[in-house]
Scaffold this motif. Structure first.
Motif, PDB file in Angstrom:
ATOM      1  N   SER A  75       0.828  -1.192   0.000  1.00 19.02           N
ATOM      2  CA  SER A  75       0.000   0.000   0.000  1.00 19.02           C
ATOM      3  C   SER A  75       0.869   1.252   0.000  1.00 19.02           C
ATOM      4  CB  SER A  75      -0.932   0.009   1.219  1.00 19.02           C
ATOM      5  OG  SER A  75      -1.754   1.149   1.197  1.00 19.02           O
ATOM      6  N   LEU A  76       0.740   2.067  -1.039  1.00 20.49           N
ATOM      7  CA  LEU A  76       1.439   3.350  -1.102  1.00 20.49           C
ATOM      8  C   LEU A  76       0.773   4.360  -0.174  1.00 20.49           C
ATOM      9  CD1 LEU A  76       3.608   5.100  -2.528  1.00 20.49           C
ATOM     10  CD2 LEU A  76       1.918   5.591  -4.302  1.00 20.49           C
ATOM     11  N   LYS A  77      -0.559   4.314  -0.120  1.00 22.35           N
ATOM     12  CA  LYS A  77      -1.309   5.153   0.830  1.00 22.35           C
ATOM     13  C   LYS A  77      -2.344   4.269   1.512  1.00 22.35           C
ATOM     14  CE  LYS A  77      -4.623   8.909   1.377  1.00 22.35           C
ATOM     15  NZ  LYS A  77      -5.697   8.034   1.878  1.00 22.35           N
ATOM     16  N   THR A  78      -2.236   4.148   2.823  1.00 27.44           N
ATOM     17  CA  THR A  78      -3.125   3.283   3.592  1.00 27.44           C
ATOM     18  C   THR A  78      -4.048   4.124   4.464  1.00 27.44           C
ATOM     19  OG1 THR A  78      -1.422   1.579   3.659  1.00 27.44           O
ATOM     20  CG2 THR A  78      -3.212   1.379   5.247  1.00 27.44           C
ATOM     21  N   GLY A  79      -5.333   3.815   4.460  1.00 30.89           N
ATOM     22  CA  GLY A  79      -6.291   4.489   5.335  1.00 30.89           C
ATOM     23  C   GLY A  79      -6.699   5.862   4.837  1.00 30.89           C
ATOM     24  N   GLY A  80      -7.723   6.416   5.493  1.00 29.56           N
ATOM     25  CA  GLY A  80      -8.178   7.765   5.188  1.00 29.56           C
ATOM     26  C   GLY A  80      -8.938   7.890   3.885  1.00 29.56           C
ATOM     27  N   CYS A  81      -9.444   6.788   3.336  1.00 24.44           N
ATOM     28  CA  CYS A  81     -10.168   6.853   2.069  1.00 24.44           C
ATOM     29  C   CYS A  81     -11.540   7.500   2.287  1.00 24.44           C
ATOM     30  CB  CYS A  81     -10.332   5.443   1.497  1.00 24.44           C
ATOM     31  SG  CYS A  81     -11.221   5.408  -0.086  1.00 24.44           S
ATOM     32  N   PRO A  82     -11.990   8.378   1.372  1.00 23.60           N
ATOM     33  CA  PRO A  82     -13.283   9.049   1.562  1.00 23.60           C
ATOM     34  C   PRO A  82     -14.490   8.178   1.232  1.00 23.60           C
ATOM     35  CG  PRO A  82     -12.309   9.751  -0.505  1.00 23.60           C
ATOM     36  CD  PRO A  82     -11.279   8.893   0.182  1.00 23.60           C
ATOM     37  N   GLU A  83     -14.282   7.020   0.585  1.00 22.14           N
ATOM     38  CA  GLU A  83     -15.407   6.184   0.176  1.00 22.14           C
ATOM     39  C   GLU A  83     -15.912   5.335   1.349  1.00 22.14           C
ATOM     40  OE1 GLU A  83     -16.479   6.775  -3.264  1.00 22.14           O
ATOM     41  OE2 GLU A  83     -15.209   8.345  -2.414  1.00 22.14           O
ATOM     42  N   ASP A  84     -17.129   4.793   1.209  1.00 23.08           N
ATOM     43  CA  ASP A  84     -17.739   4.063   2.335  1.00 23.08           C
ATOM     44  C   ASP A  84     -17.948   2.582   2.022  1.00 23.08           C
ATOM     45  OD1 ASP A  84     -19.906   4.075   0.591  1.00 23.08           O
ATOM     46  OD2 ASP A  84     -21.361   4.720   2.106  1.00 23.08           O
ATOM     47  N   CYS A  85     -17.021   1.960   1.298  1.00 22.77           N
ATOM     48  CA  CYS A  85     -17.119   0.522   1.032  1.00 22.77           C
ATOM     49  C   CYS A  85     -17.260  -0.204   2.370  1.00 22.77           C
ATOM     50  CB  CYS A  85     -15.883   0.035   0.277  1.00 22.77           C
ATOM     51  SG  CYS A  85     -15.579   0.933  -1.270  1.00 22.77           S
TER      52      CYS A  85
END
Length: 345
Positions: A75-85
């Protein structure tokens, strides 16, 4: 362009013994099962599971051969995603414990080297985002170049939904394969994600295929969907014709809307593997997240003898996987060679 699910019926048989129908239709003629036939497969009893897995393995061997494709992910960027999967602990909307972290380029190259040392032919860079912004695309360009300069490995990416310009940029970088899962059947998708649509995911997949990059597109099972919707997902993936389908089994994460669900049973998981192989006879079918929890060691072996012909080794994005040495030892035991790097070009 909007997503089009496959037609609910066609001229393929649904009468008679489904395993014998599948043997003639899929194994002998290479014609995938349709949705109605897949529902019948998913309804077969435990007493016929061994027979079903054996057929799926025969299909895999006829159309894919014995080699296994091995991949590592980071993972290059982990966490903090704005989506609600609802299955994902990387969403910034839930109380799950994963927080936003960025990986730097030297760490990325180091992870690619470690992945190559396992014998893997592909290294996938993943970012928990709705889609890449300019910062992420710039970091991808730097990271992909650094990996190509130092490691003899294909680079894949999974960065969310893309614009046409971003697709073209990834091609220019030399990204070999793009991962963008449908996640769930079209009819069940609104129960899984509300911040974007099934059609948006489908459109990204279409652009990737048209660009010449290989498309890796799969989904998750065990999220509360019906057997009919599980068959629907397999049929939709068959219609999309991706190069590879990663099959994930829900590993319920605390703090997510699906955190309370029970993992699906091993036998249901194995039936699902067989059904996906019979829907996708010529497609790479990859073990992905959740197999350790759902199948354990014995079930993992059964799946490799039931249609699976690719694995992710090591850990996943937010959950632990098996020790890569254990997977590699199992492949050696089963006399399944790792696909050579130059054979995946």
């Amino acid at each position: 362009m909007t997503a089009q699910a496959p037609a609910p019926t066609d001229d393929r048989r649904t009468d008679g013994d489904i395993i014998e129908i599948a043997r003639e239709q899929v194994l002998d003629r290479g014609v995938p099962l349709n949705r109605e036939q897949l529902i019948e497969v998913l309804r077969t009893g435990d007493d016929r599971l061994e027979e079903l897995l054996s057929l799926a393995h025969e299909v895999r061997m006829r159309y894919q051969g014995p080699a296994i494709e091995v991949e590592g992910i980071v993972s290059l960027k982990t966490g903090g995603c704005p989506e609600d999967c609802h299955f994902c602990s990387q969403s910034g909307q839930f109380t799950s414990p994963v927080r936003s972290v960025w990986l730097n380029i030297p760490e990325l190259v180091r992870a690619a080297k470690q992945t190559r040392e396992t014998g893997a032919s592909e290294f996938c860079i993943v970012a928990a985002v709705r889609g890449p912004d300019e910062k992420l695309m710039a970091q991808m360009r730097e990271g992909v170049k650094a990996i190509h300069d130092e490691v003899d490995i294909h680079v894949a990416a999974s960065l969310g939904m893309l614009s046409q310009e971003q697709v073209d940029d990834l091609v220019d970088m030399g990204v070999h394969r793009y991962n963008h899962n449908l996640e769930a059947a079209r009819s069940y998708f609104p129960e899984v994600v509300t911040t974007h649509t099934y059609e948006e995911r489908w459109d990204t997949c279409r652009m990737v295929k048209e660009s010449g990059m290989e498309l890796c597109c799969g989904g998750l099972v065990g999220m509360g969907e019906t057997l009919e919707q599980r068959a629907e997902l397999a049929a939709e993936l068959s219609a999309l014709e991706p190069h590879e389908v990663p099959l994930n089994f829900l590993n319920p994460r605390p703090g997510t809307p699906f955190g309370h669900l029970e993992p699906m049973s091993s036998n249901d998981a194995l039936r699902t593997i067989a059904a996906f192989r019979l829907a996708l006879p010529r497609t790479i079918l990859r073990y992905a997240g959740g197999r350790e929890l759902t199948l354990g060691d014995l079930g993992t072996k059964d799946g490799l003898l039931g249609g699976i012909n690719a694995v992710i080794v090591g850990n996943y994005l937010t959950t632990l996987g098996r020790d890569p040495k254990e997977d590699l030892a199992l492949l050696e035991e089963l006399e399944m060679p790792i696909k050579a790097l130059n054979e995946t070009l």
